[in-house]
Design a protein around this motif. Structure first.
Motif, PDB file in Angstrom:
ATOM      1  N   ASP A  79      -4.981   6.056   1.083  1.00 34.21           N
ATOM      2  CA  ASP A  79      -4.113   7.052   0.438  1.00 34.21           C
ATOM      3  C   ASP A  79      -2.667   6.594   0.358  1.00 34.21           C
ATOM      4  OD1 ASP A  79      -6.067   9.000  -0.115  1.00 34.21           O
ATOM      5  OD2 ASP A  79      -5.963   9.750   1.942  1.00 34.21           O
ATOM      6  N   GLU A  80      -2.362   5.409   0.854  1.00 35.02           N
ATOM      7  CA  GLU A  80      -0.985   4.913   0.889  1.00 35.02           C
ATOM      8  C   GLU A  80      -0.673   3.963  -0.272  1.00 35.02           C
ATOM      9  OE1 GLU A  80       1.174   6.147   3.121  1.00 35.02           O
ATOM     10  OE2 GLU A  80      -0.498   7.394   3.765  1.00 35.02           O
ATOM     11  N   THR A  81      -1.658   3.256  -0.758  1.00 41.09           N
ATOM     12  CA  THR A  81      -1.448   2.272  -1.817  1.00 41.09           C
ATOM     13  C   THR A  81      -1.385   2.989  -3.163  1.00 41.09           C
ATOM     14  OG1 THR A  81      -2.601   0.596  -0.520  1.00 41.09           O
ATOM     15  CG2 THR A  81      -2.396   0.180  -2.881  1.00 41.09           C
ATOM     16  N   PRO A  82      -0.276   2.862  -3.903  1.00 45.72           N
ATOM     17  CA  PRO A  82      -0.147   3.572  -5.180  1.00 45.72           C
ATOM     18  C   PRO A  82      -1.275   3.292  -6.179  1.00 45.72           C
ATOM     19  CG  PRO A  82       2.001   2.813  -4.488  1.00 45.72           C
ATOM     20  CD  PRO A  82       0.994   2.206  -3.537  1.00 45.72           C
ATOM     21  N   ALA A  83      -1.825   2.084  -6.178  1.00 50.54           N
ATOM     22  CA  ALA A  83      -2.911   1.767  -7.107  1.00 50.54           C
ATOM     23  C   ALA A  83      -4.118   2.677  -6.900  1.00 50.54           C
ATOM     24  CB  ALA A  83      -3.329   0.301  -6.968  1.00 50.54           C
ATOM     25  N   VAL A  84      -4.303   3.161  -5.684  1.00 52.26           N
ATOM     26  CA  VAL A  84      -5.398   4.089  -5.363  1.00 52.26           C
ATOM     27  C   VAL A  84      -4.894   5.531  -5.388  1.00 52.26           C
ATOM     28  CG1 VAL A  84      -7.094   4.777  -3.613  1.00 52.26           C
ATOM     29  CG2 VAL A  84      -6.574   2.348  -3.968  1.00 52.26           C
ATOM     30  N   ALA A  85      -3.805   5.789  -4.698  1.00 43.26           N
ATOM     31  CA  ALA A  85      -3.297   7.158  -4.551  1.00 43.26           C
ATOM     32  C   ALA A  85      -2.929   7.801  -5.886  1.00 43.26           C
ATOM     33  CB  ALA A  85      -2.090   7.170  -3.619  1.00 43.26           C
ATOM     34  N   ASN A  86      -2.541   6.995  -6.869  1.00 44.87           N
ATOM     35  CA  ASN A  86      -2.131   7.535  -8.169  1.00 44.87           C
ATOM     36  C   ASN A  86      -3.250   7.583  -9.202  1.00 44.87           C
ATOM     37  OD1 ASN A  86       0.449   7.873  -7.164  1.00 44.87           O
ATOM     38  ND2 ASN A  86       1.230   5.986  -8.073  1.00 44.87           N
ATOM     39  N   LEU A  87      -4.478   7.323  -8.783  1.00 45.04           N
ATOM     40  CA  LEU A  87      -5.602   7.468  -9.710  1.00 45.04           C
ATOM     41  C   LEU A  87      -5.801   8.938 -10.045  1.00 45.04           C
ATOM     42  CD1 LEU A  87      -8.223   5.016  -8.164  1.00 45.04           C
ATOM     43  CD2 LEU A  87      -7.010   4.738 -10.346  1.00 45.04           C
TER      44      LEU A  87
END
Length: 162
Positions: free
Chosen positions: A28-36
């Motif tokens: 949940d910290e990495t924007p590539a994942v969290a911003n999906l």
């Protein structure tokens, strides 16, 4: 031709969606994942949890990207492939990229992609392009109707003609 990817990652970094090292789908910290897109992320996480029961672990190699990062990837693809036309088979513009909208995720490793190819439609997760077996998007209609036909590459996708 030189490989520009490390320079892109260093220049723009994870805050722009670069994924220098694959990350878990539960990050949940990495924007590539969290911003999906929340629906895509939920489907991906359900699939990953079920795949884990089969001994298969998913990682995210790419997901949400800033328009600036997508533009840099496109620029680098033109340099690598020699023309904008050829680069378009692999990298979309920021205006047309599903990654910029948070609507696409690049999944690895190979066994995770194989698992998704077999089971992904029941979660609405579908490979979209024949030449990109790692690229998945959410297609809720696939849950009951099966995955849509694959486009040979992004240049055949009508969404890319904006």
């Amino acid at each position: 031709m030189p490989d520009f990817e490390p320079a892109v990652r260093q220049a723009l970094g994870p805050a722009h969606g670069a994924v220098p090292v694959p990350v878990p789908v539960f990050d949940d910290e990495t924007p590539a994942v969290a911003n999906l897109d929340p629906g895509l992320l939920a489907a991906l996480r359900r699939a990953a949890a079920d795949a884990a029961h089969d001994g298969v672990a998913f990682v995210v190699n790419g997901g949400w990207r800033s328009p600036e990062y997508q533009e840099q990837l496109l620029h680098d693809a033109v340099a690598k492939y020699g023309s904008a036309r050829e680069a378009a088979r692999w990298v979309a513009t920021p205006a047309t990229s599903a990654h910029v909208r948070g609507d696409a995720v690049d999944v690895g490793p190979a066994d995770a992609r194989a698992w998704l190819a077999e089971h992904g439609a029941r979660y609405g997760l579908c490979q979209i392009y024949r030449n990109e077996p790692w690229h998945y998007e959410l297609r809720p209609e696939a849950v009951g109707g099966g995955r849509p036909p694959l486009y040979p590459d992004p240049t055949h996708d009508p969404r890319m003609r904006r």
